[in-house]
Design a protein around this motif. Sequence first.
Motif, PDB file in Angstrom:
ATOM      1  N   LEU A   1       9.735   4.747   0.878  1.00  0.00           N
ATOM      2  CA  LEU A   1       8.554   4.980   1.721  1.00  0.00           C
ATOM      3  C   LEU A   1       8.931   5.807   2.950  1.00  0.00           C
ATOM      4  N   ALA A   2      10.078   5.524   3.543  1.00  0.00           N
ATOM      5  CA  ALA A   2      10.515   6.292   4.711  1.00  0.00           C
ATOM      6  C   ALA A   2      10.719   7.762   4.327  1.00  0.00           C
ATOM      7  N   ALA A   3      11.232   8.009   3.122  1.00  0.00           N
ATOM      8  CA  ALA A   3      11.450   9.394   2.668  1.00  0.00           C
ATOM      9  C   ALA A   3      10.112  10.102   2.428  1.00  0.00           C
ATOM     10  N   GLN A   4       9.123   9.372   1.898  1.00  0.00           N
ATOM     11  CA  GLN A   4       7.792   9.981   1.700  1.00  0.00           C
ATOM     12  C   GLN A   4       7.165  10.316   3.061  1.00  0.00           C
ATOM     13  N   ARG A   5       7.362   9.416   4.029  1.00  0.00           N
ATOM     14  CA  ARG A   5       6.839   9.681   5.375  1.00  0.00           C
ATOM     15  C   ARG A   5       7.509  10.923   5.969  1.00  0.00           C
ATOM     16  N   ALA A   6       8.839  11.002   5.830  1.00  0.00           N
ATOM     17  CA  ALA A   6       9.571  12.156   6.365  1.00  0.00           C
ATOM     18  C   ALA A   6       9.111  13.447   5.697  1.00  0.00           C
ATOM     19  N   ALA A   7       8.719  13.362   4.431  1.00  0.00           N
ATOM     20  CA  ALA A   7       8.266  14.559   3.696  1.00  0.00           C
ATOM     21  C   ALA A   7       6.824  14.920   4.019  1.00  0.00           C
ATOM     22  N   GLY A   8       6.088  14.022   4.705  1.00  0.00           N
ATOM     23  CA  GLY A   8       4.733  14.391   5.118  1.00  0.00           C
ATOM     24  C   GLY A   8       3.625  13.403   4.778  1.00  0.00           C
ATOM     25  N   ALA A   9       3.952  12.273   4.143  1.00  0.00           N
ATOM     26  CA  ALA A   9       2.893  11.294   3.849  1.00  0.00           C
ATOM     27  C   ALA A   9       2.328  10.754   5.161  1.00  0.00           C
ATOM     28  N   GLN A  10       0.998  10.656   5.264  1.00  0.00           N
ATOM     29  CA  GLN A  10       0.339  10.267   6.527  1.00  0.00           C
ATOM     30  C   GLN A  10      -0.139   8.823   6.542  1.00  0.00           C
ATOM     31  N   ALA A  11      -0.029   8.144   5.410  1.00  0.00           N
ATOM     32  CA  ALA A  11      -0.277   6.700   5.320  1.00  0.00           C
ATOM     33  C   ALA A  11       0.561   6.239   4.133  1.00  0.00           C
ATOM     34  N   LEU A  12       0.915   4.968   4.117  1.00  0.00           N
ATOM     35  CA  LEU A  12       1.782   4.449   3.057  1.00  0.00           C
ATOM     36  C   LEU A  12       1.153   3.186   2.508  1.00  0.00           C
ATOM     37  N   MET A  13       1.195   3.060   1.185  1.00  0.00           N
ATOM     38  CA  MET A  13       0.557   1.913   0.569  1.00  0.00           C
ATOM     39  C   MET A  13       1.546   1.238  -0.369  1.00  0.00           C
ATOM     40  N   VAL A  14       1.506  -0.099  -0.379  1.00  0.00           N
ATOM     41  CA  VAL A  14       2.352  -0.883  -1.285  1.00  0.00           C
ATOM     42  C   VAL A  14       1.439  -1.621  -2.258  1.00  0.00           C
ATOM     43  N   PHE A  15       1.669  -1.421  -3.553  1.00  0.00           N
ATOM     44  CA  PHE A  15       0.866  -2.050  -4.605  1.00  0.00           C
ATOM     45  C   PHE A  15       1.550  -3.320  -5.099  1.00  0.00           C
ATOM     46  N   ASP A  16       0.977  -4.470  -4.733  1.00  0.00           N
ATOM     47  CA  ASP A  16       1.498  -5.733  -5.270  1.00  0.00           C
ATOM     48  C   ASP A  16       0.559  -6.210  -6.382  1.00  0.00           C
ATOM     49  N   THR A  17       0.611  -5.496  -7.484  1.00  0.00           N
ATOM     50  CA  THR A  17      -0.320  -5.742  -8.590  1.00  0.00           C
ATOM     51  C   THR A  17      -0.169  -7.136  -9.177  1.00  0.00           C
ATOM     52  N   TRP A  18       1.048  -7.674  -9.187  1.00  0.00           N
ATOM     53  CA  TRP A  18       1.300  -8.932  -9.900  1.00  0.00           C
ATOM     54  C   TRP A  18       1.631 -10.127  -9.000  1.00  0.00           C
ATOM     55  N   GLY A  19       1.473  -9.992  -7.673  1.00  0.00           N
ATOM     56  CA  GLY A  19       1.681 -11.152  -6.795  1.00  0.00           C
ATOM     57  C   GLY A  19       0.748 -12.306  -7.155  1.00  0.00           C
ATOM     58  N   GLY A  20      -0.465 -11.942  -7.597  1.00  0.00           N
ATOM     59  CA  GLY A  20      -1.489 -12.946  -7.882  1.00  0.00           C
ATOM     60  C   GLY A  20      -1.208 -13.803  -9.106  1.00  0.00           C
ATOM     61  N   VAL A  21      -0.161 -13.504  -9.866  1.00  0.00           N
ATOM     62  CA  VAL A  21       0.159 -14.362 -11.021  1.00  0.00           C
ATOM     63  C   VAL A  21       1.060 -15.531 -10.606  1.00  0.00           C
ATOM     64  N   LEU A  22       1.462 -15.565  -9.342  1.00  0.00           N
ATOM     65  CA  LEU A  22       2.354 -16.629  -8.870  1.00  0.00           C
ATOM     66  C   LEU A  22       1.565 -17.813  -8.302  1.00  0.00           C
ATOM     67  N   ALA A  23       2.182 -18.979  -8.328  1.00  0.00           N
ATOM     68  CA  ALA A  23       1.627 -20.147  -7.633  1.00  0.00           C
ATOM     69  C   ALA A  23       1.831 -19.942  -6.132  1.00  0.00           C
ATOM     70  N   PRO A  24       1.059 -20.630  -5.290  1.00  0.00           N
ATOM     71  CA  PRO A  24       1.193 -20.382  -3.842  1.00  0.00           C
ATOM     72  C   PRO A  24       2.628 -20.469  -3.320  1.00  0.00           C
ATOM     73  N   HIS A  25       3.382 -21.491  -3.728  1.00  0.00           N
ATOM     74  CA  HIS A  25       4.738 -21.606  -3.150  1.00  0.00           C
ATOM     75  C   HIS A  25       5.662 -20.516  -3.676  1.00  0.00           C
ATOM     76  N   THR A  26       5.487 -20.102  -4.936  1.00  0.00           N
ATOM     77  CA  THR A  26       6.354 -19.033  -5.444  1.00  0.00           C
ATOM     78  C   THR A  26       5.882 -17.671  -4.917  1.00  0.00           C
ATOM     79  N   TYR A  27       4.567 -17.505  -4.699  1.00  0.00           N
ATOM     80  CA  TYR A  27       4.087 -16.258  -4.076  1.00  0.00           C
ATOM     81  C   TYR A  27       4.743 -16.074  -2.714  1.00  0.00           C
ATOM     82  N   ARG A  28       4.733 -17.158  -1.928  1.00  0.00           N
ATOM     83  CA  ARG A  28       5.298 -17.024  -0.575  1.00  0.00           C
ATOM     84  C   ARG A  28       6.793 -16.732  -0.623  1.00  0.00           C
ATOM     85  N   GLU A  29       7.486 -17.356  -1.568  1.00  0.00           N
ATOM     86  CA  GLU A  29       8.936 -17.167  -1.626  1.00  0.00           C
ATOM     87  C   GLU A  29       9.334 -15.814  -2.232  1.00  0.00           C
TER      88      GLU A  29
END
Length: 351
Positions: free
Chosen positions: A190-218
């Motif tokens: 992400l830092a390299a994309q920013r250095a190259a000119g990206a003006q916002a950065l997004m992280v896709f956590d597509t599969w976080g929602g398959v975890l139970a609350p305690h495993t999601y947090r961990e």
Amino acid sequence: MKNTRFLDTIAGKPVDATPVWLMRQAGRYLPEYRATRAKAGSFMGLATNPELACEVTLQPLDRYDLDAAILFSDILTVPDAMGLGLSFAEGEGPRFARPVRTAADIAKLAVPDIGSELRYVTDAVSLIRRELDGRVPLIGFSGSPWTLACYMVEGGGSDNFARIKSLALNEPKLMHRLLEVVTDSVIAYLAAQRAAGAQALMVFDTWGGVLAPHTYREFSLRYLQRIAAELPRGDGEANTPLILFGKGNAPYLEELAASGAEGLGVDWLVSLEEARRRTGGKVALQGNLDPVTLYAEPDTIRAEVARVLASYGHGSGHVFNLGHGMSPDMNPEHVKVLVDAVHELSRPYHA
Ligand code: CP3
């Protein structure tokens, strides 16, 4: 910059209308995308060619009045650069030739040399910035550590995530070692994309929602928090905002809003009214129309757009999007109905 709606909205500044862009806005539903992809021969052929990646990034902007561009690439470029051997078999989705299964596999992993292994991505970012010429801002992105680890361990998509959940439960230390090296890689990427000119950065956590609350947090939240805390992105006017998107992240909105990220992407399982109340102005919100709405009739699409806008209510801080990505069989005409409806129907909320 000619169109500052998207960045102003995330900064909480007043805007004339709600900005809109769509996850997977460049893709197979567009005939011009299919033509460029045919020229490239394969998805990875397209993604690794900066000129062609630039071409498909700009295609939806030429058709629709979108307020942001998103780099055309894929989240799985990072594990590919770590040596896992990515391929996309026709009609089957992603596959890794060398999935990560054992302690020895994990011990071998290292942060890739972004400047050489992922040079095609940063070259695409620079080229797209030049070609955009300030029309709209460019969003760069990465997968979340947990979501990338899912593909790395499963070797591709999965119905029940049996392999990675077993690893997390049986060998939590190993799982954390894997997540640590992936997190370091995501931050560098992400830092390299920013250095190259990206003006916002997004992280896709597509599969976080398959975890139970305690495993999601961990196993998911902890590493999203690390990214939000450690990713260098400038202060004040020079800030490059970070947006954390998560499928099924509604139970964790308070914790995500406290991470230090500037924006949260939410799916359609939570109302924006509730998300706004629970995040208390700490973050901008992005979302959250059910993507399947694009299969409905134009009048229904307009009514659903109106409902999402009303749910967020008055003032800045909302970037309109779908709650997840577009599908290949969606009607390009319907996308125009959606984008124009957002701009037209949102003006009263900014008066
Ligand atoms: O949003 C955009 O327009 C930017 C481009 C983008 C792609 N993938 C292009 C793509 C982004 C942001 C992604 C992210 C991505 N990739 C995610 C996270 C977001 C999400 O949807 O949850 C995930 C989980 C992946 C992994 C991945 N890549 C899958 C499951 C697939 C689909 C395989 C298939 O054949 O349907 C891909 C391939 C992919 N990435 C395509 C596109 C346009 C389709 C490939 C093609 O053209 O043949």
